[in-house]
Design a protein around this motif. Structure first.
Motif, PDB file in Angstrom:
ATOM      1  N   THR A  56      49.321 108.425  28.297  1.00  0.00           N
ATOM      2  CA  THR A  56      47.710 108.862  26.947  1.00  0.00           C
ATOM      3  C   THR A  56      48.903 108.379  25.597  1.00  0.00           C
ATOM      4  N   GLU A  57      48.514 108.205  24.616  1.00  0.00           N
ATOM      5  CA  GLU A  57      49.451 107.788  23.020  1.00  0.00           C
ATOM      6  C   GLU A  57      50.619 109.356  23.205  1.00  0.00           C
ATOM      7  N   SER A  58      50.382 110.115  23.203  1.00  0.00           N
ATOM      8  CA  SER A  58      51.117 111.355  22.903  1.00  0.00           C
ATOM      9  C   SER A  58      51.557 111.509  23.784  1.00  0.00           C
ATOM     10  N   TYR A  72      51.810 111.865  32.844  1.00  0.00           N
ATOM     11  CA  TYR A  72      50.084 111.205  32.970  1.00  0.00           C
ATOM     12  C   TYR A  72      49.959 112.425  33.795  1.00  0.00           C
ATOM     13  N   ASN A 102      34.881 109.330  24.614  1.00  0.00           N
ATOM     14  CA  ASN A 102      36.221 110.559  26.230  1.00  0.00           C
ATOM     15  C   ASN A 102      35.829 110.678  27.579  1.00  0.00           C
ATOM     16  N   ILE A 154      40.071 113.566  27.690  1.00  0.00           N
ATOM     17  CA  ILE A 154      41.249 112.345  26.978  1.00  0.00           C
ATOM     18  C   ILE A 154      39.939 111.962  26.549  1.00  0.00           C
ATOM     19  N   GLU A 165      42.589 106.597  22.887  1.00  0.00           N
ATOM     20  CA  GLU A 165      44.259 107.363  23.175  1.00  0.00           C
ATOM     21  C   GLU A 165      44.669 107.062  24.535  1.00  0.00           C
ATOM     22  N   ILE A 166      44.437 106.048  25.388  1.00  0.00           N
ATOM     23  CA  ILE A 166      44.791 105.752  26.963  1.00  0.00           C
ATOM     24  C   ILE A 166      45.195 104.378  26.368  1.00  0.00           C
ATOM     25  N   THR A 167      46.622 104.404  27.352  1.00  0.00           N
ATOM     26  CA  THR A 167      47.384 103.441  26.675  1.00  0.00           C
ATOM     27  C   THR A 167      47.552 102.645  28.418  1.00  0.00           C
TER      28      THR A 167
END
Length: 169
Positions: free
Chosen positions: A109-111, A116, A128, A146, A150-152
């Protein structure tokens, strides 16, 4: 990119300046939303599962040169090329919908670009997903909500996820 997809040409994609990551493999689909890659595992020198990356993060890519092509010890890409319903995978939500029955996925995720989540998708909405989590010892540990936006990165069907699957308790 269309020609590279059609010819199944191995490439490197560079995510800088967004993230300090380079991935290698064969592009199966590319649009503004997603980029689906049949990954090349440099350690075992063969193709190994899939990665789905946000399409707008990819600004640079290059075809492999002759020396890099020689690194392929076992060209098993045909084991992966036509396995996915690519026509039904146009954005992260659609990709996750197709992966809901997949045994395990790895999600960045971005954060936090360095850690992971590994687990199974248990529920999914437009915004979500709920992931049933596995720890590093292949033990179920709980659940994580999640946000899809925000998932990369989503990895699946690689030797990495499969190693967890074999050891699930």
């Amino acid at each position: 990119m269309e020609e590279l997809i059609k010819n199944r040409t191995p490439i490197n994609i560079d995510l800088s300046p967004n993230r300090d990551k380079v991935y290698a493999g064969i592009c199966l689909k590319s649009n503004d939303e997603i980029f689906i890659l049949n990954c090349f595992n440099e350690e075992i020198q063969e193709f190994d599962g899939y990665a789905i990356i946000r399409g707008y993060e990819i600004e640079k890519y290059r075809e492999w040169d002759k020396e890099e092509l020689k690194e392929i010890k076992n060209n098993n890409s045909s084991d992966f090329i036509n396995k996915l319903p690519i026509d039904k995978m146009n954005n992260m939500f659609e990709c996750l919908s197709q992966l809901q029955n997949e045994k395990l996925v790895a999600i960045f995720t971005e954060s936090d670009d360095d850690s992971y989540f590994i687990g199974q998708i248990k529920s999914l909405s437009e915004n979500n997903l709920e992931l049933k989590l596995l720890d590093e010892n292949s033990k179920w540990t709980g659940r994580e909500m999640i946000k899809i936006n925000e998932i990369t990165y989503i990895g699946f069907d690689t030797s990495y996820e499969n190693s967890f699957e074999r050891n699930i308790e």
